[in-house]
Design an enzyme around this catalytic site. Structure first.
Site, PDB file in Angstrom:
ATOM      1  N   GLU A 195      -1.431  -1.439  -0.910  1.00  0.00           N
ATOM      2  CA  GLU A 195      -1.852  -2.467  -1.870  1.00  0.00           C
ATOM      3  C   GLU A 195      -2.946  -3.346  -1.289  1.00  0.00           C
ATOM      4  O   GLU A 195      -3.906  -3.711  -1.962  1.00  0.00           O
ATOM      5  CB  GLU A 195      -0.656  -3.349  -2.259  1.00  0.00           C
ATOM      6  CG  GLU A 195       0.465  -2.619  -2.978  1.00  0.00           C
ATOM      7  CD  GLU A 195       1.506  -2.069  -2.013  1.00  0.00           C
ATOM      8  OE1 GLU A 195       1.150  -1.621  -0.893  1.00  0.00           O
ATOM      9  OE2 GLU A 195       2.690  -2.085  -2.377  1.00  0.00           O
TER      10      GLU A 195
ATOM     11  N   ASN B 236      -1.702   3.460   2.549  1.00  0.00           N
ATOM     12  CA  ASN B 236      -1.261   2.788   3.768  1.00  0.00           C
ATOM     13  C   ASN B 236      -1.859   3.475   4.988  1.00  0.00           C
ATOM     14  O   ASN B 236      -2.074   4.700   5.008  1.00  0.00           O
ATOM     15  CB  ASN B 236       0.264   2.691   3.853  1.00  0.00           C
ATOM     16  CG  ASN B 236       0.996   4.006   3.798  1.00  0.00           C
ATOM     17  OD1 ASN B 236       0.547   4.940   3.151  1.00  0.00           O
ATOM     18  ND2 ASN B 236       2.135   4.076   4.453  1.00  0.00           N
ATOM     19  N   ILE B 237      -2.144   2.657   5.990  1.00  0.00           N
ATOM     20  CA  ILE B 237      -2.773   3.150   7.212  1.00  0.00           C
ATOM     21  C   ILE B 237      -2.004   2.573   8.396  1.00  0.00           C
ATOM     22  O   ILE B 237      -2.036   1.355   8.631  1.00  0.00           O
ATOM     23  CB  ILE B 237      -4.264   2.723   7.276  1.00  0.00           C
ATOM     24  CG1 ILE B 237      -5.016   3.238   6.037  1.00  0.00           C
ATOM     25  CG2 ILE B 237      -4.903   3.254   8.564  1.00  0.00           C
ATOM     26  CD1 ILE B 237      -6.434   2.711   5.899  1.00  0.00           C
ATOM     27  N   GLU B 238      -1.272   3.449   9.087  1.00  0.00           N
ATOM     28  CA  GLU B 238      -0.480   3.021  10.242  1.00  0.00           C
ATOM     29  C   GLU B 238      -1.286   3.258  11.525  1.00  0.00           C
ATOM     30  O   GLU B 238      -2.252   4.025  11.520  1.00  0.00           O
ATOM     31  CB  GLU B 238       0.835   3.812  10.281  1.00  0.00           C
ATOM     32  CG  GLU B 238       1.668   3.572   9.025  1.00  0.00           C
ATOM     33  CD  GLU B 238       2.989   4.336   9.003  1.00  0.00           C
ATOM     34  OE1 GLU B 238       3.200   5.227   9.871  1.00  0.00           O
ATOM     35  OE2 GLU B 238       3.803   4.035   8.107  1.00  0.00           O
TER      36      GLU B 238
ATOM     37  N   CYS C  22       5.590  -5.043  -0.776  1.00  0.00           N
ATOM     38  CA  CYS C  22       6.302  -5.848   0.223  1.00  0.00           C
ATOM     39  C   CYS C  22       5.921  -7.321   0.045  1.00  0.00           C
ATOM     40  O   CYS C  22       5.012  -7.672  -0.726  1.00  0.00           O
ATOM     41  CB  CYS C  22       5.962  -5.372   1.633  1.00  0.00           C
ATOM     42  SG  CYS C  22       4.331  -5.898   2.200  1.00  0.00           S
TER      43      CYS C  22
ATOM     44  N   CYS D 237      -0.721  -2.023   4.454  1.00  0.00           N
ATOM     45  CA  CYS D 237      -0.135  -1.432   3.249  1.00  0.00           C
ATOM     46  C   CYS D 237      -1.220  -0.958   2.280  1.00  0.00           C
ATOM     47  O   CYS D 237      -2.336  -1.498   2.247  1.00  0.00           O
ATOM     48  CB  CYS D 237       0.731  -2.445   2.519  1.00  0.00           C
ATOM     49  SG  CYS D 237       2.235  -2.908   3.379  1.00  0.00           S
TER      50      CYS D 237
ATOM     51  N   CYS E  71       2.229  -8.253   0.679  1.00  0.00           N
ATOM     52  CA  CYS E  71       1.350  -7.796  -0.405  1.00  0.00           C
ATOM     53  C   CYS E  71       1.539  -8.648  -1.654  1.00  0.00           C
ATOM     54  O   CYS E  71       0.577  -8.933  -2.367  1.00  0.00           O
ATOM     55  CB  CYS E  71       1.602  -6.328  -0.711  1.00  0.00           C
ATOM     56  SG  CYS E  71       1.018  -5.242   0.620  1.00  0.00           S
TER      57      CYS E  71
HETATM   58  N1  THU Z   1       4.066   0.177   2.728  1.00  0.00           N
HETATM   59  C1  THU Z   1       3.049   0.036   1.822  1.00  0.00           C
HETATM   60  O1  THU Z   1       1.988   0.660   1.956  1.00  0.00           O
HETATM   61  N2  THU Z   1       3.249  -0.800   0.767  1.00  0.00           N
HETATM   62  C2  THU Z   1       4.373  -1.522   0.559  1.00  0.00           C
HETATM   63  O2  THU Z   1       4.394  -2.409  -0.284  1.00  0.00           O
HETATM   64  C3  THU Z   1       5.569  -1.224   1.345  1.00  0.00           C
HETATM   65  C4  THU Z   1       5.308  -0.554   2.647  1.00  0.00           C
HETATM   66  C5  THU Z   1       3.870   1.066   3.868  1.00  0.00           C
HETATM   67  C6  THU Z   1       3.703   0.350   5.170  1.00  0.00           C
HETATM   68  C7  THU Z   1       4.167   1.402   6.159  1.00  0.00           C
HETATM   69  O3  THU Z   1       3.064   2.228   6.469  1.00  0.00           O
HETATM   70  C8  THU Z   1       5.183   2.207   5.382  1.00  0.00           C
HETATM   71  O4  THU Z   1       4.995   1.893   4.011  1.00  0.00           O
HETATM   72  C9  THU Z   1       6.611   1.918   5.767  1.00  0.00           C
HETATM   73  O5  THU Z   1       6.884   0.586   5.691  1.00  0.00           O
END
Ligand code: THU
Length: 144
Positions: free
Chosen positions: A55, A42-44, A86, A53, A89
């Site tokens: 995935e 994941n990359i915020e 989520c 996300c 995804c």
């Molecule tokens: N996140 C994912 O990478 N995959 C998911 O299916 C659920 C959520 C990440 C997104 C965000 O960076 C962090 O988890 C919190 O939601």
């Protein structure tokens, strides 16, 4: 394909997660039908809304490499509760990877395995719509 390699790849990708806002680091690894593994994390970012996300990073990487057939996806987090994909995804995995096996993991251990179909029943996809080929151009008489 050995599940251990796929799960290890998801865990390794988790190490590259950029999650300074949530603190929730996720790794994902997709296995192609010919045994290749493509991973993502994941990359915020500061807007939060543009977060991607793990995935989808793995999926888009794979598609951009010409991979189109997948058999499973491992997801790695450190959370006590197994972390499923989520909703966004699930939609994209369904459309681009189909009814893959989803492995939920922590510390390189398999916690749960599911079919995507079971996590995402009654999915909306391209089988539900047809382009409106009979549509006529709008009448723009006022603009001529
Ligand atoms: N996140 C994912 O990478 N995959 C998911 O299916 C659920 C959520 C990440 C997104 C965000 O960076 C962090 O988890 C919190 O939601």
């Amino acid at each position: 394909m050995n599940h251990a390699a796929l799960i290890a790849s998801a865990e390794a990708a988790r190490g590259f997660a950029h999650a300074p806002y949530s603190g929730f680091k996720v790794g994902a690894a997709l296995e192609t039908d010919d045994g290749e593994i493509i991973s993502g994390c994941n990359i915020e970012n500061a807007t939060l809304g543009l977060t991607m996300c793990a995935e989808r990073v793995a999926l888009f990487k794979a598609i951009s490499m010409g991979k189109t057939r997948f058999v499973r996806c491992a997801i790695a987090t450190a959370a006590e509760k197994p972390t499923p994909p989520c909703g966004s995804c699930r939609q994209l995995l369904w459309e681009f990877a189909g009814d893959v096996e989803i492995l939920l993991t922590r510390d390189r251990q398999l916690l749960e395995a599911h079919r995507l179909q079971d996590l995402f029943p009654l999915a909306f996809d391209r089988t539900h719509f047809q382009p409106e080929t009979t549509a006529q151009p709008a009448n723009n008489a006022d603009c001529t």
